[in-house]
Design a protein around this motif. Structure first.
Motif, PDB file in Angstrom:
ATOM      1  N   LYS A  60       6.520   8.947   5.645  1.00 39.41           N
ATOM      2  CA  LYS A  60       6.326   8.805   7.105  1.00 39.41           C
ATOM      3  C   LYS A  60       5.629   7.482   7.425  1.00 39.41           C
ATOM      4  CE  LYS A  60       7.301  13.175   8.793  1.00 39.41           C
ATOM      5  NZ  LYS A  60       8.662  13.181   8.306  1.00 39.41           N
ATOM      6  N   GLN A  61       4.617   7.133   6.621  1.00 39.55           N
ATOM      7  CA  GLN A  61       3.901   5.872   6.827  1.00 39.55           C
ATOM      8  C   GLN A  61       4.863   4.693   6.628  1.00 39.55           C
ATOM      9  OE1 GLN A  61       0.453   5.435   4.289  1.00 39.55           O
ATOM     10  NE2 GLN A  61      -0.188   3.541   5.275  1.00 39.55           N
ATOM     11  N   GLY A  62       5.713   4.796   5.603  1.00 39.84           N
ATOM     12  CA  GLY A  62       6.700   3.746   5.339  1.00 39.84           C
ATOM     13  C   GLY A  62       7.719   3.613   6.461  1.00 39.84           C
ATOM     14  N   GLU A  63       8.165   4.765   6.990  1.00 40.51           N
ATOM     15  CA  GLU A  63       9.142   4.726   8.089  1.00 40.51           C
ATOM     16  C   GLU A  63       8.526   4.096   9.339  1.00 40.51           C
ATOM     17  OE1 GLU A  63      10.177   8.874   8.194  1.00 40.51           O
ATOM     18  OE2 GLU A  63      12.029   8.518   7.059  1.00 40.51           O
ATOM     19  N   LEU A  92      11.493   2.964  -0.345  1.00 41.43           N
ATOM     20  CA  LEU A  92      11.388   3.994   0.684  1.00 41.43           C
ATOM     21  C   LEU A  92      12.609   4.909   0.631  1.00 41.43           C
ATOM     22  CD1 LEU A  92       9.761   5.138   3.043  1.00 41.43           C
ATOM     23  CD2 LEU A  92      10.967   3.557   4.557  1.00 41.43           C
ATOM     24  N   ASP A  93      13.784   4.316   0.521  1.00 43.52           N
ATOM     25  CA  ASP A  93      15.007   5.127   0.427  1.00 43.52           C
ATOM     26  C   ASP A  93      14.998   5.972  -0.847  1.00 43.52           C
ATOM     27  OD1 ASP A  93      15.978   4.101   2.832  1.00 43.52           O
ATOM     28  OD2 ASP A  93      16.928   2.404   1.830  1.00 43.52           O
ATOM     29  N   GLU A  94      14.551   5.376  -1.940  1.00 41.80           N
ATOM     30  CA  GLU A  94      14.457   6.107  -3.203  1.00 41.80           C
ATOM     31  C   GLU A  94      13.471   7.266  -3.080  1.00 41.80           C
ATOM     32  OE1 GLU A  94      14.932   7.414  -7.038  1.00 41.80           O
ATOM     33  OE2 GLU A  94      16.221   6.081  -5.884  1.00 41.80           O
ATOM     34  N   ALA A  95      12.351   7.011  -2.390  1.00 43.35           N
ATOM     35  CA  ALA A  95      11.346   8.064  -2.206  1.00 43.35           C
ATOM     36  C   ALA A  95      11.915   9.219  -1.389  1.00 43.35           C
ATOM     37  CB  ALA A  95      10.109   7.497  -1.518  1.00 43.35           C
ATOM     38  N   ASP A  98       2.687  20.523  -2.631  1.00 50.46           N
ATOM     39  CA  ASP A  98       2.637  19.371  -3.541  1.00 50.46           C
ATOM     40  C   ASP A  98       3.422  18.171  -2.976  1.00 50.46           C
ATOM     41  OD1 ASP A  98       1.158  20.801  -5.417  1.00 50.46           O
ATOM     42  OD2 ASP A  98       2.957  21.509  -6.455  1.00 50.46           O
ATOM     43  N   LEU A  99       4.316  18.459  -2.043  1.00 45.38           N
ATOM     44  CA  LEU A  99       5.151  17.400  -1.473  1.00 45.38           C
ATOM     45  C   LEU A  99       4.439  16.636  -0.349  1.00 45.38           C
ATOM     46  CD1 LEU A  99       8.503  19.386  -1.290  1.00 45.38           C
ATOM     47  CD2 LEU A  99       7.887  17.646  -2.952  1.00 45.38           C
ATOM     48  N   GLY A 100       3.296  17.140   0.091  1.00 43.41           N
ATOM     49  CA  GLY A 100       2.568  16.538   1.221  1.00 43.41           C
ATOM     50  C   GLY A 100       2.278  15.053   1.058  1.00 43.41           C
ATOM     51  N   GLU A 118       0.838  -1.211   0.000  1.00 42.92           N
ATOM     52  CA  GLU A 118       0.000   0.000   0.000  1.00 42.92           C
ATOM     53  C   GLU A 118       0.869   1.256   0.000  1.00 42.92           C
ATOM     54  OE1 GLU A 118      -3.105   2.341   2.922  1.00 42.92           O
ATOM     55  OE2 GLU A 118      -2.855   0.189   3.213  1.00 42.92           O
ATOM     56  N   VAL A 119       1.911   1.282   0.839  1.00 44.89           N
ATOM     57  CA  VAL A 119       2.801   2.443   0.898  1.00 44.89           C
ATOM     58  C   VAL A 119       3.548   2.601  -0.418  1.00 44.89           C
ATOM     59  CG1 VAL A 119       4.836   3.415   2.035  1.00 44.89           C
ATOM     60  CG2 VAL A 119       3.014   2.427   3.410  1.00 44.89           C
ATOM     61  N   LYS A 120       4.006   1.481  -0.989  1.00 48.24           N
ATOM     62  CA  LYS A 120       4.695   1.553  -2.294  1.00 48.24           C
ATOM     63  C   LYS A 120       3.782   2.192  -3.327  1.00 48.24           C
ATOM     64  CE  LYS A 120       7.778  -2.456  -1.944  1.00 48.24           C
ATOM     65  NZ  LYS A 120       8.087  -3.791  -2.461  1.00 48.24           N
TER      66      LYS A 120
END
Length: 182
Positions: free
Chosen positions: A138-141, A154-157, A129-131, A105-107
C-alpha cells in the motif's frame, strides 16, 4: 630683474610645493586606478570560476537525475546546496531524491516482509502474517501515484502477496478440516 625679491622666491617655493603635491596626487590616483582594475579583474575571475562550478554542478545534477542513482543524486544535491543554489533544477533533484529514498525504504520493507513470510511458510501462514507485506505494498502504491520511477519489486510483491494469501487460506482450510475430523 625680479628674481631678487623675496616674494618671488616664496611664490616659487609655493609653486614647487603645489607641483609636488600634484605629482603625489597623480601617483595616488594611478595607484587607486590600478588597485580598482586589479579588484575588478579578481572579481571577474571569481565570478567566472563560480559560474564554471555552477555549470559543473548543474551537469552533475542532470546526470544524476537521468541515472536515478541515489548516491550520485545525493552528492550533486549536496554540492548544489553548498554553493547556495536553490533553483528549480535543485528543487526537482531534491524531490526526486526524496522519492527515491522512499522507494528504497519500501523495497526494504517488502524484502523484509517476504523473508519473514518465507520462514513462516514452513509452519503455516495466517492472514495476520500478511499485514506487513500488505502495508508495504500500500505504501509503495501510494508512492507510485506521485512518482514516475520503475518499481518492478512492487509488482513482484503483489504477486507474492496473492500467493501467500492463497497459502494462508489453504492452511486455514486444512486446520478447519482437521478440527472437524478430530
Amino acid at each position: 630683474g625680479i628674481e631678487g625679491f623675496p616674494e618671488i622666491a616664496a611664490a616659487e617655493a609655493v609653486k614647487e610645493e603645489l607641483l609636488e603635491q600634484m605629482r603625489k596626487d597623480e601617483a595616488m590616483r594611478k595607484k587607486l586606478e590600478e588597485e580598482k582594475a586589479a579588484a575588478e579583474k579578481a572579481a571577474a575571475e571569481a565570478k567566472a570560476k563560480r559560474e564554471g562550478k555552477i555549470a559543473t554542478v548543474s551537469a552533475a545534477l542532470d546526470t544524476a537525475m537521468e541515472s536515478q542513482d541515489v548516491t550520485q543524486l545525493n552528492k550533486a544535491v549536496q554540492d548544489a546546496i553548498e554553493m547556495g543554489l536553490n533553483d528549480p533544477k535543485v528543487q526537482s533533484a531534491n524531490e526526486m531524491l526524496s522519492q527515491l529514498a522512499a522507494i528504497v525504504e519500501v523495497k526494504s520493507k517488502i524484502h523484509a516482509s517476504l523473508e519473514s513470510l518465507e520462514v513462516k511458510c514452513m509452519s503455516g501462514i495466517s492472514s495476520s502474517d500478511l499485514g506487513p507485506l500488505n502495508a508495504a505494498i500500500k505504501q509503495g502504491e501510494k508512492l507510485m501515484a506521485s512518482a514516475s520511477f520503475p518499481f518492478p519489486e512492487l509488482d513482484e510483491a503483489k504477486t507474492q502477496f496473492d500467493l501467500y494469501k492463497q497459502q494462508a487460506q489453504v492452511f486455514v482450510d486444512l486446520q478447519s478440516g482437521c478440527e472437524t475430523k478430530g
